[in-house]
Design a protein around this motif. Sequence first.
Motif, mmCIF file in Angstrom:
data_model
loop_
_atom_site.group_PDB
_atom_site.id
_atom_site.type_symbol
_atom_site.label_atom_id
_atom_site.label_comp_id
_atom_site.label_asym_id
_atom_site.label_seq_id
_atom_site.Cartn_x
_atom_site.Cartn_y
_atom_site.Cartn_z
ATOM 1 N N GLN A 59 0.829 -1.207 0.000
ATOM 2 C CA GLN A 59 0.000 0.000 0.000
ATOM 3 C C GLN A 59 0.862 1.254 0.000
ATOM 4 O O GLN A 59 0.596 2.217 -0.727
ATOM 5 N N ILE A 60 1.878 1.263 0.836
ATOM 6 C CA ILE A 60 2.762 2.428 0.937
ATOM 7 C C ILE A 60 3.459 2.683 -0.397
ATOM 8 O O ILE A 60 3.504 3.817 -0.893
ATOM 9 N N VAL A 61 3.993 1.617 -0.984
ATOM 10 C CA VAL A 61 4.710 1.748 -2.261
ATOM 11 C C VAL A 61 3.772 2.245 -3.360
ATOM 12 O O VAL A 61 4.127 3.150 -4.138
ATOM 13 N N SER A 62 2.579 1.683 -3.451
ATOM 14 C CA SER A 62 1.650 2.078 -4.509
ATOM 15 C C SER A 62 1.156 3.508 -4.315
ATOM 16 O O SER A 62 1.011 4.264 -5.290
ATOM 17 N N THR A 63 0.913 3.900 -3.072
ATOM 18 C CA THR A 63 0.403 5.242 -2.799
ATOM 19 C C THR A 63 1.453 6.309 -3.077
ATOM 20 O O THR A 63 1.204 7.278 -3.808
ATOM 21 N N LEU A 64 2.650 6.136 -2.503
ATOM 22 C CA LEU A 64 3.708 7.124 -2.702
ATOM 23 C C LEU A 64 4.286 7.043 -4.122
ATOM 24 O O LEU A 64 4.603 8.074 -4.729
#
Length: 532
Positions: free
Chosen positions: A333-338
Amino acid sequence: MAQPIGGEDYKARVDSVEMAATATVKGRDKANELLSSAEGRIVVTPEDNKRVLRKIDLRILPILLAVYCLQSLDKTTLSYASVFGLIQDTNLVGTQYSWLGSIIYIAQLVMQPAISVFLVKLPIGKFTGITVFLWGATLCGMTAAHNFPTLLATRFLLGAFEAAVAPTFIAVVQMWYRRSEQTNRNASWYAMLGIVNILGSLLTYGLGHINGSLHSYQIIFLFCGLLTVVVSVFVFIFMPDSPWEAKFLTHEEKLISIERLRMNQMGVSSKVWKWDHVWDAALDLKTWLWFCLITSIAIPSGGISTFGPLIIKSFGFDSFTTILFNIPFGAIQIVSTLGGAFLATKLKKKSPVLVLLCIPPIIGIIMLMIIPYTKGNRAALLVGYYLISVYPGISPLIYSWSAQNTAGDTKRKVTTGMIFVGQSVGNIIGPLLFKPAEAPRYTRGLTANLVLFVLIMILVVIGAFYIKFLNVKHANMREAMGKSRDIVDLSMETSKDAKDAGEALNEDQGGVGEKAFDDMTDLKNEDFIYLY
């Protein structure tokens, strides 16, 4: 840049102007009052912009990150509690657990009209601090809930008090940041969802091992609620209500913090509710595009966030292993969002990135639908589940796409409110598409989600073409008024871009930007440039 004059007379004049800036000015953005104190035109150099932006980030971002992290943690305590026996201990049957997931969004749906008004009328920092305290206290109260009616009531209150958080944060980002900066800032606080899935899983794993008079899920509710109450005090004290009321900025820095937003063509804050802005929002096709997009992504989000741990458990894992296997979900989630925000900022476009982010979830859903649920296929099933976890990168891009294409204080708040009405509707529907009795396949829910991700891709393409049409329309309006047909969108220029070009970030372009703080809607301001 305008140079301030020293001495007591100047200080008295500054104090007078800043007090005037906090008064309601009918029909104009309040930023105009503070800018009127400047000795001549304010030029925002790349160096000044970088210096003031750093100070804003250090004060605003930690508050946004901490609060959204807690909101995400508090909201997902239900899914963690389900793994530790909440359903059995409170005698939940049928769709009652699903309704506990949906009721929080029903409350948010009910609250959105009021929140739109509050965000225009009330001091935004104090309003945020109070709502954070109220939802923390409510979560503490969930410890005493022991059956479906009491759980339903406390979850409703939790949703009502949390309803203002995301709309407030979008308003805060619009108030403090240039359009080139907004996408990454919105993504930063939204990425806390991923942090919560990592730290929340570890926290729950630890709290779940505590043996005492309280059930494991009651300890989770109490701990998270008390932590939220403590943080609310800091929010109330340190979060500023507006750039002109920010005590951490000098008077000169306040001028720069406002002037650097001129080329956004969006204004800052007027504190005046305007009904013509409401009708403008309601009749704007873009508003309904954002509504449909956010509803379409909220349905999968609501279902997966509520049933995610149960989906992993259906692969054949025990409770504690299920919690640990939810950690990679958060990292993705963090990778896809940022990553999505970084790519959109680099391209200065949202639509291609939104289409790209829909592809992994589609692949993941298909994998969960066709791979047999056997012990030997656990790894493949987990890969499919983790591919679905790319979807959180979509929502903050929709927030930013909407925010960067809407001007006028009341219109911005109303549009944001309508977006979160759509998100609430989607999150209500999402959990109801899944039923515990349909485990492990959850065929109905996964099929609906697959269709919705395809629909999002279609809506994004339609929206991009419509926004290009609006830019042509505004170019024609400028040409008819004797202005330059083609202008540079300086709001999307970075400090480095301006420095390389040897220009200010508010470079004069023949009157472009004169209406920036007149509290005009985007459709009526011919200088407004839309982003696709």
